[in-house]
Design a protein around this motif. Structure first.
Motif, PDB file in Angstrom:
ATOM      1  N   PRO A   1       0.856  -1.193   0.000  1.00 39.63           N
ATOM      2  CA  PRO A   1       0.000   0.000   0.000  1.00 39.63           C
ATOM      3  C   PRO A   1       0.891   1.243   0.000  1.00 39.63           C
ATOM      4  O   PRO A   1       1.819   1.341   0.806  1.00 39.63           O
ATOM      5  CB  PRO A   1      -0.792  -0.125   1.302  1.00 39.63           C
ATOM      6  CG  PRO A   1      -0.770  -1.589   1.623  1.00 39.63           C
ATOM      7  CD  PRO A   1       0.559  -2.083   1.143  1.00 39.63           C
ATOM      8  N   THR A   2       0.604   2.189  -0.893  1.00 41.54           N
ATOM      9  CA  THR A   2       1.542   3.279  -1.146  1.00 41.54           C
ATOM     10  C   THR A   2       0.858   4.639  -1.118  1.00 41.54           C
ATOM     11  O   THR A   2      -0.244   4.809  -1.648  1.00 41.54           O
ATOM     12  CB  THR A   2       2.224   3.087  -2.523  1.00 41.54           C
ATOM     13  OG1 THR A   2       2.897   1.822  -2.546  1.00 41.54           O
ATOM     14  CG2 THR A   2       3.228   4.201  -2.809  1.00 41.54           C
ATOM     15  N   LEU A   3       1.545   5.612  -0.513  1.00 42.89           N
ATOM     16  CA  LEU A   3       1.164   7.022  -0.551  1.00 42.89           C
ATOM     17  C   LEU A   3       2.267   7.784  -1.264  1.00 42.89           C
ATOM     18  O   LEU A   3       3.445   7.618  -0.960  1.00 42.89           O
ATOM     19  CB  LEU A   3       0.998   7.575   0.873  1.00 42.89           C
ATOM     20  CG  LEU A   3       0.815   9.096   1.002  1.00 42.89           C
ATOM     21  CD1 LEU A   3      -0.478   9.554   0.353  1.00 42.89           C
ATOM     22  CD2 LEU A   3       0.875   9.515   2.469  1.00 42.89           C
ATOM     23  N   VAL A   4       1.878   8.621  -2.223  1.00 42.82           N
ATOM     24  CA  VAL A   4       2.823   9.456  -2.962  1.00 42.82           C
ATOM     25  C   VAL A   4       2.582  10.918  -2.578  1.00 42.82           C
ATOM     26  O   VAL A   4       1.446  11.393  -2.626  1.00 42.82           O
ATOM     27  CB  VAL A   4       2.645   9.273  -4.479  1.00 42.82           C
ATOM     28  CG1 VAL A   4       3.561  10.200  -5.243  1.00 42.82           C
ATOM     29  CG2 VAL A   4       2.901   7.816  -4.873  1.00 42.82           C
ATOM     30  N   LEU A   5       3.657  11.612  -2.189  1.00 38.57           N
ATOM     31  CA  LEU A   5       3.578  13.015  -1.755  1.00 38.57           C
ATOM     32  C   LEU A   5       4.470  13.878  -2.633  1.00 38.57           C
ATOM     33  O   LEU A   5       5.611  13.494  -2.933  1.00 38.57           O
ATOM     34  CB  LEU A   5       4.048  13.156  -0.307  1.00 38.57           C
ATOM     35  CG  LEU A   5       3.243  12.448   0.783  1.00 38.57           C
ATOM     36  CD1 LEU A   5       4.085  12.305   2.034  1.00 38.57           C
ATOM     37  CD2 LEU A   5       1.979  13.220   1.092  1.00 38.57           C
ATOM     38  N   ALA A   6       3.971  15.065  -3.012  1.00 42.10           N
ATOM     39  CA  ALA A   6       4.768  15.977  -3.810  1.00 42.10           C
ATOM     40  C   ALA A   6       4.566  17.406  -3.328  1.00 42.10           C
ATOM     41  O   ALA A   6       3.469  17.788  -2.911  1.00 42.10           O
ATOM     42  CB  ALA A   6       4.385  15.873  -5.286  1.00 42.10           C
ATOM     43  N   GLY A   7       5.625  18.216  -3.404  1.00 49.30           N
ATOM     44  CA  GLY A   7       5.536  19.632  -3.074  1.00 49.30           C
ATOM     45  C   GLY A   7       5.123  20.434  -4.297  1.00 49.30           C
ATOM     46  O   GLY A   7       5.698  20.275  -5.374  1.00 49.30           O
TER      47      GLY A   7
END
Length: 258
Positions: free
Chosen positions: A201-207
């Motif tokens: 299970p994956t969460l992707v975060l970007a600024g």
């Protein structure tokens, strides 16, 4: 408090803080575990937070030979085992997100939940995906004289006005050494596997204001990883762990405890 443990042929330097399920933090290309100094206290009430130095970084000691991305994934896998854990949550930032991807692909049994921040997908190269890679390379080669301009790539201008000391964060980069040259070669390496094969299970975060890895590059990964969540962090640049540790921690805790 700093600790060391032998993991294969690498003597890994790390810090372990807090209680709860283990959470491994994987730092970026030119960084060390110190990049997480402001983030760890935000996470420690919820997890056993483990921040370590990769080979050719910080206080970790390893073979004086070039390492591949697969080698770094194996190091992380052995490190997790050496600490007595079967599996951990993992957060990787920038190039550390590449190491985290490799760990999840090559040793899926070691990864519980995966958080990828400000990174780009294997097997594709940075130069292929990020159109300003050439200018960034010029600035890195121009250090220390280019330190101020380079800081503006990693942190938004408004944040640098609040933290002017960060304008010189790259000024102390050492001249080319055998260690830094090995690290540069490692950062260029990749895997044949692609992110679509990640099963954690994956969460992707970007600024939103990331100039090093454009948010669109990072967020596009969520469409290729089955069931992945994606979050855009407003007004945040590349180094989320330093610029917005509280906000970053809120998203990590929410996802890992979901």
């Amino acid at each position: 408090m700093s600790e060391v443990v032998q993991a294969g042929d690498v003597r890994v330097a790390f810090e372990r803080t807090g209680d709860g399920p283990p959470l491994l933090l994987i730092h970026g290309a030119e960084a060390s575990r110190q990049m997480f100094a402001a983030l760890v206290p935000q996470l420690a009430p919820h997890f056993t937070v483990i921040a370590y130095d990769q080979r050719d970084c910080g206080d970790t000691e390893g073979p004086e030979q070039p390492a591949s991305l697969a080698d770094l994934a194996q190091d992380a896998h052995r490190f997790i085992k050496a600490l007595g854990f079967k599996r951990t949550h993992v957060f990787g930032s920038s190039f550390g997100g590449r190491v985290a991807q490799a760990l999840a692909l090559l040793y899926p049994q070691s990864v519980d939940r995966l958080v990828l921040g400000s990174t780009w997908p294997v097997p594709r190269s940075y130069e292929e995906l990020c159109p300003d890679a050439g200018r960034l390379g010029q600035l890195r080669r121009g250090l220390p004289g280019t330190a101020d301009e380079l800081a503006g790539w990693f942190f938004p201008e408004a944040f640098l006005q609040q933290r002017p000391e960060l304008r010189r964060v790259f000024a102390n980069v050492r001249p080319g050494s055998a260690r830094s040259e090995r690290r540069a070669a490692t950062v260029q390496s990749t895997l044949e596997n692609g992110v679509a094969d990640i099963v954690a299970p994956t969460l992707v975060l970007a600024g939103e204001l990331d100039r090093v890895v454009p948010a669109s590059v990072t967020l596009a990964m969520a469409h290729r990883i089955r069931g992945a969540d994606a979050v855009l962090l407003p007004a945040v640049g590349h180094v989320t762990a330093m610029q917005a540790p509280e906000v970053l921690a809120q998203h990590i805790v929410r996802f890992l405890n979901h």
